[in-house]
Scaffold this motif. Structure first.
Motif, short mmCIF file in Angstrom:
data_model
loop_
_atom_site.label_atom_id
_atom_site.label_comp_id
_atom_site.label_asym_id
_atom_site.label_seq_id
_atom_site.Cartn_x
_atom_site.Cartn_y
_atom_site.Cartn_z
N GLU A 115 0.80 -1.21 0.00
CA GLU A 115 0.00 0.00 0.00
C GLU A 115 0.84 1.27 0.00
O GLU A 115 0.42 2.30 -0.52
CB GLU A 115 -0.93 0.00 1.22
N GLU A 116 2.04 1.22 0.59
CA GLU A 116 2.81 2.46 0.74
C GLU A 116 4.29 2.29 0.42
O GLU A 116 5.14 2.95 1.00
CB GLU A 116 2.63 3.02 2.16
N ALA A 117 4.61 1.44 -0.53
CA ALA A 117 6.00 1.22 -0.91
C ALA A 117 6.53 2.34 -1.79
O ALA A 117 5.78 2.96 -2.55
CB ALA A 117 6.14 -0.11 -1.64
N PRO A 118 7.84 2.63 -1.71
CA PRO A 118 8.44 3.60 -2.62
C PRO A 118 8.30 3.15 -4.07
O PRO A 118 8.12 1.96 -4.36
CB PRO A 118 9.92 3.60 -2.20
N GLU A 119 8.41 4.09 -4.98
CA GLU A 119 8.21 3.81 -6.40
C GLU A 119 9.15 2.73 -6.91
O GLU A 119 8.77 1.90 -7.73
CB GLU A 119 8.41 5.10 -7.22
N GLN A 120 10.40 2.72 -6.41
CA GLN A 120 11.39 1.77 -6.93
C GLN A 120 11.30 0.38 -6.29
O GLN A 120 12.00 -0.54 -6.71
CB GLN A 120 12.81 2.33 -6.72
N ALA A 121 10.45 0.19 -5.31
CA ALA A 121 10.37 -1.10 -4.62
C ALA A 121 9.85 -2.17 -5.56
O ALA A 121 8.94 -1.94 -6.36
CB ALA A 121 9.46 -0.98 -3.40
N VAL A 142 -4.09 -15.05 1.79
CA VAL A 142 -2.85 -14.31 2.03
C VAL A 142 -1.77 -15.37 2.26
O VAL A 142 -1.86 -16.16 3.19
CB VAL A 142 -2.95 -13.38 3.25
N SER A 143 -0.79 -15.40 1.38
CA SER A 143 0.27 -16.40 1.51
C SER A 143 1.33 -15.98 2.51
O SER A 143 1.90 -16.82 3.22
CB SER A 143 0.95 -16.64 0.15
N SER A 144 1.57 -14.66 2.59
CA SER A 144 2.76 -14.21 3.30
C SER A 144 2.70 -12.70 3.54
O SER A 144 2.03 -11.97 2.81
CB SER A 144 4.01 -14.55 2.48
N ILE A 145 3.44 -12.28 4.56
CA ILE A 145 3.58 -10.87 4.88
C ILE A 145 5.06 -10.50 4.73
O ILE A 145 5.93 -11.13 5.35
CB ILE A 145 3.11 -10.56 6.30
N GLY A 146 5.35 -9.49 3.92
CA GLY A 146 6.70 -8.96 3.79
C GLY A 146 6.90 -7.81 4.75
O GLY A 146 6.01 -6.97 4.92
N THR A 147 8.07 -7.75 5.38
CA THR A 147 8.32 -6.78 6.44
C THR A 147 9.41 -5.77 6.10
O THR A 147 9.75 -4.92 6.91
CB THR A 147 8.73 -7.51 7.73
N GLY A 148 9.99 -5.86 4.91
CA GLY A 148 11.18 -5.08 4.56
C GLY A 148 11.01 -3.58 4.59
O GLY A 148 12.00 -2.84 4.71
N LEU A 149 9.77 -3.09 4.48
CA LEU A 149 9.55 -1.64 4.53
C LEU A 149 9.94 -1.07 5.88
O LEU A 149 10.28 0.12 5.99
CB LEU A 149 8.09 -1.30 4.22
N ASP A 153 12.02 2.87 7.60
CA ASP A 153 12.15 3.29 9.00
C ASP A 153 13.49 2.92 9.63
O ASP A 153 13.73 3.25 10.79
CB ASP A 153 11.01 2.69 9.83
N ARG A 154 14.32 2.18 8.89
CA ARG A 154 15.66 1.76 9.35
C ARG A 154 15.60 0.95 10.65
O ARG A 154 16.49 1.04 11.50
CB ARG A 154 16.60 2.95 9.52
N LEU A 155 14.58 0.14 10.80
CA LEU A 155 14.48 -0.75 11.94
C LEU A 155 15.13 -2.08 11.59
O LEU A 155 14.82 -2.66 10.56
CB LEU A 155 13.02 -0.98 12.33
N SER A 156 16.00 -2.56 12.45
CA SER A 156 16.61 -3.87 12.20
C SER A 156 16.91 -4.57 13.51
O SER A 156 17.06 -3.94 14.57
CB SER A 156 17.90 -3.73 11.39
N LEU A 157 17.03 -5.88 13.41
CA LEU A 157 17.34 -6.70 14.58
C LEU A 157 18.80 -6.64 14.96
O LEU A 157 19.18 -7.16 16.02
CB LEU A 157 16.95 -8.16 14.29
N LEU A 198 15.17 -7.75 4.89
CA LEU A 198 16.01 -6.60 5.23
C LEU A 198 16.01 -6.30 6.72
O LEU A 198 16.99 -5.78 7.26
CB LEU A 198 15.55 -5.37 4.45
N MET A 199 14.93 -6.61 7.42
CA MET A 199 14.88 -6.30 8.85
C MET A 199 15.80 -7.16 9.69
O MET A 199 15.99 -6.90 10.88
CB MET A 199 13.44 -6.36 9.38
N LYS A 200 16.42 -8.17 9.08
CA LYS A 200 17.46 -8.90 9.82
C LYS A 200 18.67 -8.01 10.04
O LYS A 200 19.51 -8.29 10.90
CB LYS A 200 17.86 -10.17 9.07
#
Length: 266
Positions: free
Chosen positions: A7-13, A62-69, A74-78, A111-113
């Motif tokens: 719903e709110e991904a950047p244009e290049q995603a 719904v097969s899956s949820i992607g979390t990379g945004l 937001d630059r959140l990572s583990l 990416l959130m890893k």
């Protein structure tokens, strides 16, 4: 087969559909997809019941949820050296897991890893991620939600690039709720032999992304999808194949041609 929506991904995603989730669930159904993969930034902002109703109405899952945004925007990572950021990342992922439990789907951690550069050293990376990811795994187990950890190419991530490296990391966790996520785009850059690598980690593969070598829709490049799909058959992979690629030249065209091409060689 599943198609990506955000719903709110950047244009290049690299997602096929961008914009209103309900609208694109309907489009996915009309083209013939059995499932959708939803890439979500803030899980608390999603009306889970409305999405469930749309899926029931249009007969898709719904097969899956992607979390990379969460990382890309937001630059959140583990792995972040700041404990407060790691805490935010864990809580964000718990929100995704809660959402997944309502839709009976899996959650992708890509990416959130995080990366080594987010914390300074391989040792600190492994310490931070193992501690934070264990909390996510425990939460996922309590809700019976599968998490899949993605192997990402070296140009986008400085760690956990290959299937073998990522699987070795997954083996450190004593759980059936953490598996490997493979992506044709990343494997094309990292694996010496894609079939051999897949066979080596066959027991850990939990989810699949498909995009051609140029990140356009499958069939619009030179990736060997016939061999790839044949290998999935050999290992008896039972999960979804999710289309995560750019929506070029037009989203509906990419979705339609990708589905037609992949089914023609299945």
């Amino acid at each position: 087969m599943s198609v990506s929506i955000s719903e709110e991904a950047p244009e290049q995603a690299p997602f096929v559909y961008k914009g209103d989730i309900i609208t694109h669930i309907k489009k996915a159904s009309e083209i013939g997809y059995e499932a959708v993969e939803l890439h979500i930034r803030h899980p608390e902002n999603i009306d889970a019941d409305a999405v469930r109703h749309a899926c029931d109405t249009y007969k898709v899952e719904v097969s899956s949820i992607g979390t990379g945004l969460g990382y890309g925007m937001d630059r959140l990572s583990l792995s972040d050296s700041n404990p407060a950021v790691r805490r935010q990342a864990v809580e964000r992922l718990k929100g995704h897991i809660s959402l997944a439990s309502k839709w009976n789907c899996l959650v992708i951690i890509g990416l959130m890893k995080g990366q080594i550069k987010d914390c300074g050293s391989r040792e600190e990376y492994e310490k931070n991620v193992m501690e934070a990811l264990q909390e996510c795994v425990d939460y996922a187990e309590s809700r019976q939600v599968l998490i899949v950890l993605e192997a990402i190419n070296r140009y986008e991530s400085d760690v956990l690039n290959t299937l073998q490296e990522t699987t070795a990391f997954i083996r450190e966790f004593d759980t059936d709720y953490l598996k490997l996520h493979i992506d044709t785009f990343h494997m094309n850059m990292e694996e010496n032999s894609i079939p051999a690598s897949m066979l080596e980690v066959r027991d850990y593969i939990g989810h699949v992304h498909a995009a051609d070598n140029n990140r356009l829709y499958p069939g619009n490049g030179f990736f060997d999808f016939k061999t790839f799909l044949d290998t999935l058959k050999v290992i008896d992979y039972q999960g979804d194949i999710a289309l995560e690629c750019t929506g070029l030249p037009r989203p509906d065209e990419a979705a339609l041609k990708a589905r037609s091409y992949l089914y023609s060689i299945l």
